[in-house]
Write a protein that holds these residues in place. Structure first.
Motif: not given
Length: 459
Positions: A260-261, A265, A279-287
């Motif tokens: 996400s950053y 990012a 495909h990006s995954f993170s706590r803020t993007q998609n929990d």
């Protein structure tokens, strides 16, 4: 032409198998050494002389590791000179440069290979040597043991290493004269330059400066020293062309955890620019929380395929251990160490199917724990060990695992911990992301790749 002399047994290490088959930093010593010459642009062919009875194992290792420059694996002789002579007889009649190297010197710098080949344009014989930092004494028998007979001038003394390099016709002639000498068996030379020096004394032997890291693994302690040196040794990391990025990434699937950053990012953006489906995954993007295995597994299942998996997720809490709360400790261990474990474990079946790559991240603090970083530093050290272990564990599946170690980088995580810092003292996330792609599409595995502010990229 490189000749790798791997004829030793390892008796001084206490083994009944060749010491060059001992594993250091996730690979056998022989693999590390062959990788050096296989990757050297100055070398077009490699001949391996292996301990009698173990040539088959060496051939399997060569095939498994894809060392395409290895043309022959031959059995060595009963002595160093006999082994070298077998190699020289196996080479063709055409004149060429020959670099003879001990297989159990796996920490040779590629730059030394380059310097040796350059020196052979002027000289017919070249040795690699370093100054002696110790005083050398000449011993003689005394009434109750040895006594010092002489102390040579240290400024003129050098410690010989390998490779030892020659024009093929020169080293062949030297050995032909040696074997024609009936006294040679009684007083054999200890190395190949010694043969030239004795039987072709008019041929000058040029000295290329060696390296203190270019140790010979001979005694038990050398195994431990070499393993530690592999953590510190730096060689130039691959720098692909723009075409190579697109060829490696176009149409491939890249999964980035922590995207996400910051560095993550930029990895996402760069990979997409070269044609990858990212495909990006993170706590803020998609929990998606890397400390939760089910969360990671669910993310990967939704993607369905992964050629490259990158985990940049991390947290940095500073403070003394005694003052740290259970929540802070749990989050640091969970995100920084359990996270990479979960990502690796969940990604394994996908990467096995694609013979893909896994990229993790550490910190310069992994080499030595620091006050106020105790949990953070120890988790980053654990990630390095995890990288090296998985590279070995997954080698048979064709999965390559590496770890990027950036210097201080201008990320939101760092700014929260340290506040505003002079921009010129920090790496940009973009620079680290670019190096991440360099490593991701390379053939490296089990390596910790440093990214430095001075622009040097080392592994």
């Amino acid at each position: 032409m490189a000749v790798v002399l791997a004829g030793g047994v390892g008796q001084r290490i206490g083994l009944n198998t060749p010491k060059q088959l001992i594993k250091i930093a996730g690979k056998t010593i022989l693999e590390h050494t062959l990788a050096l010459f296989n990757g050297a642009p100055e070398i077009d062919e490699i001949v391996v002389l292996m301990t009698p009875g173990f040539a088959g194992e060496a051939e399997e290792l060569v095939a498994r590791s894809g060392f395409g420059k290895v043309s022959q694996v031959l059995e060595g002789g009963a002595s160093r000179t006999e082994t070298t002579w077998r190699a020289l007889k196996a080479l063709g009649p055409q004149e060429c440069n020959v670099l003879l190297h001990d297989a159990v010197r796996p920490l040779l710098k590629p730059s030394i290979i380059t310097e040796c080949v350059q020196a052979l344009k002027v000289y017919e014989a070249v040795d690699v040597a370093i100054p002696s930092s110790d005083t050398i004494v000449v011993a003689a028998p005394g009434p109750r043991g040895e006594i010092i007979r002489d102390i040579p001038d240290r400024s003129r003394l050098r410690r010989g290493q390998t490779p030892q390099c020659f024009r093929l016709s020169v080293i062949r002639e030297a050995y032909e004269r040696a074997f024609a000498d009936p006294d040679f068996d009684k007083h054999p030379a200890t190395d190949d330059c010694g043969v030239v020096l004795r039987y072709l004394p008019d041929v000058p032997i040029y000295i290329v400066p060696g390296s203190e890291h270019n140790i010979k693994v001979t005694h038990p302690v050398d195994v431990h020293i070499a393993d530690k040196l592999f953590q510190l040794t730096a060689v130039t990391a691959p720098l692909p062309s723009s075409f190579a990025y697109r060829e490696a990434l176009a149409g491939k699937t890249v999964v980035v955890f922590g995207g996400s950053y910051g560095i993550g990012a930029d990895v996402v953006e760069l990979a997409r620019s070269y044609g990858a489906t990212v495909h990006s995954f993170s706590r803020t993007q998609n929990d998606t929380r890397v400390e939760d295995y089910e969360s990671v597994a669910k993310a990967l299942a939704a993607v369905g395929r992964a050629d490259y998996v990158v985990n940049t997720a991390g947290v940095l809490h500073m403070g003394k251990l005694a003052d740290s709360s259970e929540e802070t400790i749990a989050e640091t261990v969970g995100v920084n160490y359990l996270g990479p474990v979960n990502v690796a474990r969940a990604a394994y079946p996908y990467l096995r199917d694609t013979r893909g790559r896994l990229l993790l991240y550490t910190s310069s603090s992994y080499t030595r724990g620091r006050a106020d970083y105790s949990i953070y530093s120890s988790t980053k050290a654990a990630v390095v060990n995890l990288t090296q272990a998985l590279a070995d564990e997954w080698a048979a599946d064709g999965i390559r695992v590496n770890c990027v170690n950036p210097e201080r980088t201008s990320t939101p995580m760092r700014e929260r911990a340290f506040g505003e810092e002079p921009a010129h003292t920090l790496l940009s996330p973009r620079a680290v992301a670019q190096t991440s792609l360099d490593v991701l599409i390379s053939d490296l595995t089990g390596q910790v790749v440093d990214v430095r502010l001075d622009g040097a990229i080392t592994v």
